[in-house]
Enzyme design. Structure first.
Site: not given
Ligand code: SF4
Length: 250
Positions: A119-120, A202, A205, A230
């Site tokens: 996701c990151c 985010c 998170c 991340c």
């Molecule tokens: S912080 Fe969480 S929602 Fe944002 S990109 Fe990373 S995993 Fe995805």
């Protein structure tokens, strides 16, 4: 007397940051991008860049992951207005987001560390690559004492992977010094900082931290053993992403 010494030291830190930003501008022949998350340190840097009249020479960019807190968007708009700047938002590609959500679900990043990193990668790393494309310098608000993984942060480091100079003018600042600067100069801050959100990423998170917890404990808190990163600055080995460090005075 101690307070006087403290404020003298803070003023010296302010001068150091101004000198560093001017030196960074001179060291980078091409374009310099400042990636701001609108957090405390980045707001301090935005203030100094604007005060130095460098806002036309340094490009402001933020990673609009699509999952940010509403307060971040409000502060983004307020900061542009306050400093007369434009902060370019870099968003993930729509097709990649659709595929990600199809594969892992809208909150699939909670399922595993790999899912979270994926996701990151889609929401942050790919937009960062676009934001830095063609840049010769990258300004960040990193501080060395934010975490063990960031302890090697210095003023200017050659980022061999990206082929640019990574510049961290606040590398030797403490969080208290940044807060003191923000208060004295009326720098607009995210109101979430007042509610215990120290490092803000985010929304799903990030949580507030308790007094005494490490600064980044509120990021991906369900990953107890993982580095709270991340991938923007720290690689999968838990070390800063760089090949060689070139400390530049001051
Ligand atoms: S912080 Fe969480 S929602 Fe944002 S990109 Fe990373 S995993 Fe995805």
């Amino acid at each position: 007397m101690a307070a006087r010494h403290g404020s003298d030291a803070n003023r010296q830190h302010e001068q150091d940051v101004e000198t560093r930003l001017i030196a960074a501008r001179a060291a980078c022949g091409g374009s310099i991008v400042f990636t701001t998350s609108l957090g405390l340190e980045d707001q301090v840097l935005t203030h100094v860049i604007a005060r130095l009249g460098l806002a036309r020479e340094i490009l402001f960019a933020t990673l609009d992951t699509g999952r940010l807190f509403p307060e971040v968007y409000d502060l983004w708009a307020l900061t542009e207005e306050r400093y007369g700047i434009a902060i370019a938002g870099y968003a993930p590609e729509a097709g990649e987001i659709e595929q990600l959500v199809l594969e892992q679900g809208i909150n699939g990043f909670r399922n595993s560390t790999d899912a979270r990193k994926r996701c990151c990668a889609v929401r942050k790393l790919a937009p960062l690559d676009r934001a830095l494309r063609g840049a010769t310098g990258w300004i960040t608000g990193l501080r060395a004492d934010q975490s063990q993984a960031r302890a090697d942060t210095s003023f200017m480091q050659q980022d061999a992977e990206r082929g640019l100079l990574k510049i961290s003018p606040l590398h030797d600042w403490s969080r208290d010094q940044a807060l003191d600067f923000a208060r004295r100069h009326d720098v607009p801050l995210n109101p979430l900082h007042e509610r215990g959100f120290v490092s803000i990423g985010c929304a799903p998170c990030t949580r507030a931290i308790a007094p005494g917890e490490p600064e980044r404990a509120g990021r991906w808190w369900w990953e107890q053993d993982a580095a709270k990163e991340c991938g923007l600055h720290v690689g999968s080995d838990g070390r800063l992403v760089r090949a060689a460090a070139a400390e530049v005075s001051p």
